[in-house]
Design an enzyme around this catalytic site. Structure first.
Site, PDB file in Angstrom:
ATOM      1  N   LYS A  69       0.810  -1.226   0.000  1.00 53.99           N
ATOM      2  CA  LYS A  69       0.000   0.000   0.000  1.00 53.99           C
ATOM      3  C   LYS A  69       0.845   1.279   0.000  1.00 53.99           C
ATOM      4  O   LYS A  69       0.402   2.311  -0.485  1.00 53.99           O
ATOM      5  CB  LYS A  69      -0.944   0.011   1.205  1.00 53.99           C
ATOM      6  CG  LYS A  69      -2.125  -0.931   1.078  1.00 53.99           C
ATOM      7  CD  LYS A  69      -3.065  -0.777   2.261  1.00 53.99           C
ATOM      8  CE  LYS A  69      -4.314  -1.607   2.112  1.00 53.99           C
ATOM      9  NZ  LYS A  69      -5.279  -1.367   3.190  1.00 53.99           N
ATOM     10  N   ASP A 105     -10.197   3.162   1.821  1.00 53.48           N
ATOM     11  CA  ASP A 105     -10.470   2.715   3.199  1.00 53.48           C
ATOM     12  C   ASP A 105     -11.112   3.830   4.020  1.00 53.48           C
ATOM     13  O   ASP A 105     -11.950   3.575   4.888  1.00 53.48           O
ATOM     14  CB  ASP A 105      -9.172   2.268   3.900  1.00 53.48           C
ATOM     15  CG  ASP A 105      -8.721   0.886   3.453  1.00 53.48           C
ATOM     16  OD1 ASP A 105      -9.580   0.089   3.011  1.00 53.48           O
ATOM     17  OD2 ASP A 105      -7.512   0.603   3.529  1.00 53.48           O
ATOM     18  N   GLY A 131      -2.014   0.369   9.868  1.00 54.67           N
ATOM     19  CA  GLY A 131      -2.445   0.987   8.622  1.00 54.67           C
ATOM     20  C   GLY A 131      -3.931   1.311   8.596  1.00 54.67           C
ATOM     21  O   GLY A 131      -4.336   2.402   8.159  1.00 54.67           O
TER      22      GLY A 131
HETATM   23  P1  NAP Z   1      -1.352  -3.533  11.182  1.00 54.36           P
HETATM   24  O1  NAP Z   1      -0.905  -2.348  10.425  1.00 54.36           O
HETATM   25  O2  NAP Z   1      -0.464  -4.731  11.281  1.00 54.36           O
HETATM   26  O3  NAP Z   1      -1.754  -3.064  12.683  1.00 54.36           O
HETATM   27  C1  NAP Z   1      -2.131  -4.007  13.645  1.00 54.36           C
HETATM   28  C2  NAP Z   1      -2.698  -3.306  14.887  1.00 54.36           C
HETATM   29  O4  NAP Z   1      -3.222  -4.347  15.743  1.00 54.36           O
HETATM   30  C3  NAP Z   1      -1.670  -2.565  15.711  1.00 54.36           C
HETATM   31  O5  NAP Z   1      -2.291  -1.492  16.389  1.00 54.36           O
HETATM   32  C4  NAP Z   1      -1.223  -3.642  16.716  1.00 54.36           C
HETATM   33  O6  NAP Z   1      -0.713  -3.129  17.931  1.00 54.36           O
HETATM   34  C5  NAP Z   1      -2.538  -4.308  17.003  1.00 54.36           C
HETATM   35  N1  NAP Z   1      -2.376  -5.673  17.497  1.00 54.36           N
HETATM   36  C6  NAP Z   1      -2.029  -6.767  16.787  1.00 54.36           C
HETATM   37  N2  NAP Z   1      -1.984  -7.850  17.582  1.00 54.36           N
HETATM   38  C7  NAP Z   1      -2.309  -7.416  18.823  1.00 54.36           C
HETATM   39  C8  NAP Z   1      -2.453  -8.049  20.091  1.00 54.36           C
HETATM   40  N3  NAP Z   1      -2.253  -9.380  20.237  1.00 54.36           N
HETATM   41  N4  NAP Z   1      -2.801  -7.315  21.168  1.00 54.36           N
HETATM   42  C9  NAP Z   1      -3.028  -5.985  21.026  1.00 54.36           C
HETATM   43  N5  NAP Z   1      -2.908  -5.309  19.866  1.00 54.36           N
HETATM   44  C10 NAP Z   1      -2.556  -6.025  18.767  1.00 54.36           C
HETATM   45  O7  NAP Z   1      -2.721  -4.108  10.571  1.00 54.36           O
HETATM   46  P2  NAP Z   1      -3.892  -3.295   9.823  1.00 54.36           P
HETATM   47  O8  NAP Z   1      -3.663  -3.343   8.361  1.00 54.36           O
HETATM   48  O9  NAP Z   1      -4.060  -1.976  10.478  1.00 54.36           O
HETATM   49  O10 NAP Z   1      -5.152  -4.252  10.101  1.00 54.36           O
HETATM   50  C11 NAP Z   1      -5.673  -4.421  11.412  1.00 54.36           C
HETATM   51  C12 NAP Z   1      -6.873  -5.366  11.357  1.00 54.36           C
HETATM   52  O11 NAP Z   1      -7.917  -4.767  10.616  1.00 54.36           O
HETATM   53  C13 NAP Z   1      -6.605  -6.708  10.659  1.00 54.36           C
HETATM   54  O12 NAP Z   1      -7.297  -7.716  11.348  1.00 54.36           O
HETATM   55  C14 NAP Z   1      -7.206  -6.524   9.274  1.00 54.36           C
HETATM   56  O13 NAP Z   1      -7.642  -7.736   8.712  1.00 54.36           O
HETATM   57  C15 NAP Z   1      -8.389  -5.631   9.595  1.00 54.36           C
HETATM   58  N6  NAP Z   1      -8.783  -4.759   8.477  1.00 54.36           N
HETATM   59  C16 NAP Z   1     -10.106  -4.721   8.157  1.00 54.36           C
HETATM   60  C17 NAP Z   1     -10.524  -3.890   7.145  1.00 54.36           C
HETATM   61  C18 NAP Z   1     -11.977  -3.840   6.775  1.00 54.36           C
HETATM   62  O14 NAP Z   1     -12.295  -3.297   5.703  1.00 54.36           O
HETATM   63  N7  NAP Z   1     -12.884  -4.329   7.614  1.00 54.36           N
HETATM   64  C19 NAP Z   1      -9.602  -3.082   6.453  1.00 54.36           C
HETATM   65  C20 NAP Z   1      -8.259  -3.133   6.830  1.00 54.36           C
HETATM   66  C21 NAP Z   1      -7.856  -3.993   7.843  1.00 54.36           C
HETATM   67  P3  NAP Z   1       0.874  -2.835  18.080  1.00 54.36           P
HETATM   68  O15 NAP Z   1       1.107  -1.483  17.476  1.00 54.36           O
HETATM   69  O16 NAP Z   1       1.083  -2.883  19.551  1.00 54.36           O
HETATM   70  O17 NAP Z   1       1.594  -3.956  17.352  1.00 54.36           O
END
Ligand code: NAP
Length: 272
Positions: A69, A105, A131
């Site tokens: 991205k 998004d 992200g």
């Molecule tokens: P990312 O950039 O990897 O960020 C992950 C986030 O989750 C960070 O804030 C991380 O905290 C936190 N996290 C991960 N494991 C954790 C745990 N065990 N305990 C506490 N915090 C934890 O991922 P992303 O792209 O933002 O995506 C996040 C989620 O949203 C994913 O599940 C993805 O599938 C979902 N998503 C959904 C949509 C939708 O359209 N519905 C769109 C995008 C993403 P730290 O900073 O402490 O590591």
């Protein structure tokens, strides 16, 4: 529609993409609008190569997902303001040979929330600093929401809050009693750890709108607990479907068949 010599090619670039729900959703939408177009999943590690392939093949558009991205932006002809400010592109549009990057998004998450109420002046607590949180937080600030961020890694949470002009609170200090909108923008609650919630729900009352962006499972432990307390909830398919709706409209200029796209996603998740 039959595939023929005039079929336009669309797709998703990312790694991994084998479980992507986007091909089912976009192909259903193309079919319903009787468009001669097809959408495929391209698992690849090379963002520059993906953009070059898009130019060479004359693809109409593409979705971009993890891990490309941000790095894809360097190879485009133009990046729209929202995507530039967030620093991430998830949609590519080919306008007569010119490749333009967008971030759908933000629009997707805001439409999912605004279906249930306004954001301006509301106290919004967002958990997460990755992200997805960056895109959602940007949208909340743009619409005049008062944004408080919390996150497991406090340095990342603080940095995102600073970038967005928001406040930061450690997870342990959060008071849910004063929150109008609670958003889980972390992966906590996703399969296989479906019993996990991203923060303690003590103090949560029915006045709070609760959105989870995790959509596998559809009803996360957070949403289930929030519903038991009488909260209005928004599940993760809402943002996912609406970001795809924005993509479809950017690519085709047509109104997207939203209900069909939602149904396709729910069917793919095995819950329709
Ligand atoms: P990312 O950039 O990897 O960020 C992950 C986030 O989750 C960070 O804030 C991380 O905290 C936190 N996290 C991960 N494991 C954790 C745990 N065990 N305990 C506490 N915090 C934890 O991922 P992303 O792209 O933002 O995506 C996040 C989620 O949203 C994913 O599940 C993805 O599938 C979902 N998503 C959904 C949509 C939708 O359209 N519905 C769109 C995008 C993403 P730290 O900073 O402490 O590591």
């Amino acid at each position: 529609m039959a595939i023929d010599a005039k079929t336009r090619l669309f797709g998703v670039f990312g790694d991994p993409v084998a479980h992507s729900l986007s091909p089912a959703m976009h192909n259903a939408a193309f079919g319903a609008c009787r468009l001669n177009a097809v959408y495929l999943a391209f698992g690849l590690k090379d963002a520059q190569g993906a953009v070059q392939a898009m130019r060479t093949l004359g693809m109409g558009g593409a979705s971009v997902t993890i891990p490309h991205k941000t790095d894809v932006m360097a190879y485009l002809d133009e990046v729209d303001l929202t995507a530039r400010e967030i620093g991430a592109v998830n949609t590519l549009v080919n306008r007569e040979g010119k490749l333009i990057g967008f971030n759908s998004d933000v629009a997707g998450a805001m439409r999912a929330l605004e279906e249930k109420g306004t954001i301006a002046g509301k106290k919004v607590l967002m958990i997460g600093a990755g992200g997805a949180a960056r895109a959602i937080g940007y949208g909340i600030r743009q619409r005049g929401g008062s944004l408080l961020i919390t996150n497991r890694s406090e340095d990342k949470g603080n940095a995102l809050a600073e970038d967005l002009g928001a406040a930061f609170s450690p997870l342990s200090d959060v008071d849910l009693g004063t929150v109008d909108i609670l958003i889980n923008a972390t992966s906590v609650g996703m399969v296989p750890r479906t019993d996990a919630v991203p923060l303690s729900l003590d103090g949560l009352t029915s006045r709070t709108l609760v959105m989870d962006i995790v959509y596998n499972p559809l009803e996360t432990a957070l949403l289930s607990a929030a519903r038991a307390k009488g909260c209005v909830t928004v599940d993760g398919t809402a943002m996912f479907v609406y970001q795809a709706v924005s993509q479809f409209e950017l690519w085709t200029g047509l109104e997207a068949p939203v209900d069909l796209m939602r149904r396709t996603v729910l069917e793919a998740l095995g819950r329709y």
